[in-house]
Design a protein around this motif. Structure first.
Motif, PDB file in Angstrom:
ATOM      1  N   TYR A  37      30.454 -69.985 -97.161  1.00  0.00           N
ATOM      2  CA  TYR A  37      30.495 -68.570 -96.787  1.00  0.00           C
ATOM      3  C   TYR A  37      31.475 -67.726 -97.598  1.00  0.00           C
ATOM      4  O   TYR A  37      31.437 -66.495 -97.501  1.00  0.00           O
ATOM      5  CB  TYR A  37      30.785 -68.438 -95.286  1.00  0.00           C
ATOM      6  N   SER A  38      32.311 -68.351 -98.428  1.00  0.00           N
ATOM      7  CA  SER A  38      33.227 -67.556 -99.251  1.00  0.00           C
ATOM      8  C   SER A  38      32.499 -66.669-100.256  1.00  0.00           C
ATOM      9  O   SER A  38      33.008 -65.601-100.609  1.00  0.00           O
ATOM     10  CB  SER A  38      34.243 -68.456 -99.972  1.00  0.00           C
ATOM     11  N   PRO A  39      31.293 -67.062-100.755  1.00  0.00           N
ATOM     12  CA  PRO A  39      30.571 -66.142-101.637  1.00  0.00           C
ATOM     13  C   PRO A  39      30.202 -64.826-100.952  1.00  0.00           C
ATOM     14  O   PRO A  39      29.856 -63.850-101.616  1.00  0.00           O
ATOM     15  CB  PRO A  39      29.305 -66.923-102.017  1.00  0.00           C
ATOM     16  N   SER A  40      30.277 -64.794 -99.609  1.00  0.00           N
ATOM     17  CA  SER A  40      29.924 -63.577 -98.880  1.00  0.00           C
ATOM     18  C   SER A  40      30.970 -62.482 -99.046  1.00  0.00           C
ATOM     19  O   SER A  40      30.737 -61.343 -98.647  1.00  0.00           O
ATOM     20  CB  SER A  40      29.750 -63.895 -97.383  1.00  0.00           C
ATOM     21  N   GLY A  41      32.141 -62.837 -99.587  1.00  0.00           N
ATOM     22  CA  GLY A  41      33.186 -61.849 -99.820  1.00  0.00           C
ATOM     23  C   GLY A  41      33.659 -61.213 -98.530  1.00  0.00           C
ATOM     24  O   GLY A  41      34.140 -61.893 -97.629  1.00  0.00           O
ATOM     25  N   ALA A  42      33.508 -59.883 -98.431  1.00  0.00           N
ATOM     26  CA  ALA A  42      33.984 -59.144 -97.268  1.00  0.00           C
ATOM     27  C   ALA A  42      33.272 -59.580 -95.988  1.00  0.00           C
ATOM     28  O   ALA A  42      33.783 -59.410 -94.888  1.00  0.00           O
ATOM     29  CB  ALA A  42      33.802 -57.648 -97.485  1.00  0.00           C
ATOM     30  N   ALA A  43      32.057 -60.127 -96.114  1.00  0.00           N
ATOM     31  CA  ALA A  43      31.275 -60.541 -94.944  1.00  0.00           C
ATOM     32  C   ALA A  43      31.564 -61.983 -94.546  1.00  0.00           C
ATOM     33  O   ALA A  43      30.852 -62.541 -93.715  1.00  0.00           O
ATOM     34  CB  ALA A  43      29.792 -60.363 -95.232  1.00  0.00           C
ATOM     35  N   PHE A  44      32.589 -62.600 -95.146  1.00  0.00           N
ATOM     36  CA  PHE A  44      32.886 -64.009 -94.888  1.00  0.00           C
ATOM     37  C   PHE A  44      33.030 -64.291 -93.394  1.00  0.00           C
ATOM     38  O   PHE A  44      32.367 -65.170 -92.841  1.00  0.00           O
ATOM     39  CB  PHE A  44      34.169 -64.415 -95.629  1.00  0.00           C
ATOM     40  N   GLY A  45      33.917 -63.540 -92.716  1.00  0.00           N
ATOM     41  CA  GLY A  45      34.178 -63.795 -91.304  1.00  0.00           C
ATOM     42  C   GLY A  45      32.952 -63.598 -90.442  1.00  0.00           C
ATOM     43  O   GLY A  45      32.641 -64.421 -89.584  1.00  0.00           O
ATOM     44  N   GLU A  46      32.221 -62.522 -90.697  1.00  0.00           N
ATOM     45  CA  GLU A  46      31.027 -62.216 -89.904  1.00  0.00           C
ATOM     46  C   GLU A  46      29.945 -63.282 -90.095  1.00  0.00           C
ATOM     47  O   GLU A  46      29.335 -63.756 -89.138  1.00  0.00           O
ATOM     48  CB  GLU A  46      30.490 -60.848 -90.308  1.00  0.00           C
ATOM     49  N   SER A  47      29.726 -63.683 -91.359  1.00  0.00           N
ATOM     50  CA  SER A  47      28.684 -64.678 -91.650  1.00  0.00           C
ATOM     51  C   SER A  47      29.033 -66.027 -91.053  1.00  0.00           C
ATOM     52  O   SER A  47      28.186 -66.696 -90.452  1.00  0.00           O
ATOM     53  CB  SER A  47      28.506 -64.810 -93.173  1.00  0.00           C
ATOM     54  N   LEU A  48      30.299 -66.438 -91.209  1.00  0.00           N
ATOM     55  CA  LEU A  48      30.722 -67.732 -90.678  1.00  0.00           C
ATOM     56  C   LEU A  48      30.697 -67.728 -89.158  1.00  0.00           C
ATOM     57  O   LEU A  48      30.243 -68.700 -88.531  1.00  0.00           O
ATOM     58  CB  LEU A  48      32.120 -68.084 -91.196  1.00  0.00           C
ATOM     59  N   ALA A  49      31.148 -66.649 -88.538  1.00  0.00           N
ATOM     60  CA  ALA A  49      31.154 -66.563 -87.073  1.00  0.00           C
ATOM     61  C   ALA A  49      29.735 -66.647 -86.517  1.00  0.00           C
ATOM     62  O   ALA A  49      29.496 -67.314 -85.515  1.00  0.00           O
ATOM     63  CB  ALA A  49      31.831 -65.273 -86.621  1.00  0.00           C
ATOM     64  N   SER A  50      28.798 -65.988 -87.178  1.00  0.00           N
ATOM     65  CA  SER A  50      27.399 -66.023 -86.727  1.00  0.00           C
ATOM     66  C   SER A  50      26.832 -67.429 -86.842  1.00  0.00           C
ATOM     67  O   SER A  50      26.100 -67.899 -85.953  1.00  0.00           O
ATOM     68  CB  SER A  50      26.547 -65.054 -87.548  1.00  0.00           C
ATOM     69  N   TYR A  51      27.178 -68.137 -87.932  1.00  0.00           N
ATOM     70  CA  TYR A  51      26.710 -69.515 -88.102  1.00  0.00           C
ATOM     71  C   TYR A  51      27.294 -70.417 -87.012  1.00  0.00           C
ATOM     72  O   TYR A  51      26.574 -71.216 -86.402  1.00  0.00           O
ATOM     73  CB  TYR A  51      27.107 -70.043 -89.475  1.00  0.00           C
ATOM     74  N   LEU A  52      28.595 -70.281 -86.762  1.00  0.00           N
ATOM     75  CA  LEU A  52      29.246 -71.127 -85.757  1.00  0.00           C
ATOM     76  C   LEU A  52      28.689 -70.861 -84.372  1.00  0.00           C
ATOM     77  O   LEU A  52      28.583 -71.775 -83.555  1.00  0.00           O
ATOM     78  CB  LEU A  52      30.758 -70.889 -85.779  1.00  0.00           C
ATOM     79  N   ALA A  53      28.325 -69.609 -84.107  1.00  0.00           N
ATOM     80  CA  ALA A  53      27.725 -69.293 -82.808  1.00  0.00           C
ATOM     81  C   ALA A  53      26.415 -70.053 -82.629  1.00  0.00           C
ATOM     82  O   ALA A  53      26.116 -70.549 -81.543  1.00  0.00           O
ATOM     83  CB  ALA A  53      27.481 -67.791 -82.700  1.00  0.00           C
ATOM     84  N   GLY A  54      25.664 -70.189 -83.698  1.00  0.00           N
ATOM     85  CA  GLY A  54      24.405 -70.922 -83.636  1.00  0.00           C
ATOM     86  C   GLY A  54      24.587 -72.418 -83.463  1.00  0.00           C
ATOM     87  O   GLY A  54      23.684 -73.104 -82.986  1.00  0.00           O
ATOM     88  N   ARG A  55      25.749 -72.938 -83.872  1.00  0.00           N
ATOM     89  CA  ARG A  55      26.015 -74.388 -83.746  1.00  0.00           C
ATOM     90  C   ARG A  55      26.877 -74.719 -82.528  1.00  0.00           C
ATOM     91  O   ARG A  55      27.250 -75.873 -82.332  1.00  0.00           O
ATOM     92  CB  ARG A  55      26.761 -74.892 -84.995  1.00  0.00           C
TER      93      ARG A  55
END
Length: 330
Positions: A37-55
């Protein structure tokens, strides 16, 4: 007699001398998440949080992540001296060549957590391009919208040869949950090695521990405490599937204001007479919330937070809701 005393002194010194401390292993799951998720740059936290919510309902995944976070928080600094002691032990057991300490320069950089390749790179048995190729470590691959993260290795230090070429010693992990004996020890060319640091790992830890701070407000589900808790008393496993990892906005009467784990909590306690069951939703609220001093037991509140846990083992404290913010205290 003197010979016996000397022998005892030698044995005592061997037994009491500190053993070489093993080098820290990579926080493989966290490193994998950071690399993904680091390639997401500014969206890193949002993208990772959404993934973790799914898992979040995958218990083995959650348990593995919690263990890595715990290990990361208790990790002690590892020094050049300790690393060199471990390297000498590897040389003695013939795992790496002796010239590593005789020629060139070996160094260990504290704070490096994991090694990933910048592109597919060969893992070699010795630090030179003529050495036997053990395997190829794969870099991250993007295929349309999907992304496969790079393969992870443990960092064991770097060696710069007399020719000025830098090599990185790693323990390659064919998978994240690999057993220690299945790792592959070898060298990768320094030009193709990227480092994930402990600071990088802690960025992933922050999101994993406080995902509610990063999930978009548009994903909030408004639900009354009674509705939330009725789903739980009807079937806690259904409640877990429906709400765990979600952001909820609750509006209802406060039944208790307490402190738990050093943090203020607000309780919504409901008894369902038709089911003869009681359940409680617990909301953890930061002490610096500007409306914390305005709320009262028996009065209504609107609060928004992240459903971190749904208790499927103990009836009563059904929902643990973290990163809560008081929206209204009326």
């Amino acid at each position: 007699m003197k010979a016996k005393v000397s022998l005892l002194i030698i044995l005592a010194s061997v037994l009491l001398s500190p053993k070489a401390e093993a080098m820290p292993e990579a926080s493989a799951m966290l490193a994998d998440l950071y690399a993904t998720y680091s390639p997401s740059g500014a969206a890193f936290g949002e993208s990772l949080a959404s993934y973790l919510a799914g898992r979040s309902t995958n218990r083995s995944f959650s348990a593995g992540l919690e263990k890595e976070i715990s290990d990361m928080r208790s990790r002690k600094p590892f020094t050049q001296e300790s690393a060199l002691s471990e390297i000498k032990s590897m040389i003695k057991s013939e795992k790496i060549p002796s010239y590593i300490t005789e020629k060139g320069t070996y160094k260990y950089t504290a704070g490096i957590n994991a090694v990933i390749p910048s592109e597919n790179v060969r893992l070699r048995s010795q630090p030179n391009t003529s050495a036997r190729v053990i395997t190829t470590i794969k870099a991250g691959r993007k295929n349309g919208k999907s992304y496969t993260p790079p393969e992870i290795s443990d960092y064991l230090g770097e060696w710069t040869g007399p020719d000025g070429v830098r090599w990185v010693l790693v323990n390659y992990r064919p998978s994240l949950t690999i057993k220690a004996e299945e790792k592959k020890l070898g060298w990768v060319h320094g030009d193709y090695a990227r480092f994930i640091t402990d600071k990088d790992i802690m960025k992933a830890v922050e999101v994993a521990e406080h995902p509610g701070k990063y999930i978009k407000a548009g994903n909030v589900e408004a639900v009354s405490p009674e509705t939330l808790l009725r789903v739980y008393v009807g079937n806690p496993f259904k409640a877990e599937k429906q709400y765990k990892g979600k952001i909820v906005r609750l509006k209802g009467e406060i039944t208790g204001i307490k402190t738990e784990e050093g943090m203020p909590i607000v309780e919504f306690d409901t008894y369902f007479s038709d089911l003869n069951q009681r359940a409680i939703a617990v909301c953890f609220i930061p002490r610096n919330d500007p409306l914390l001093s305005d709320i009262e037991t028996g009065k209504n509140i609107t609060v928004q937070g992240y459903v971190e846990k749904v208790d499927t083992e103990l009836w009563n404290k059904a929902f643990r809701i973290t990163d809560c913010k008081i929206i209204s205290a009326k």
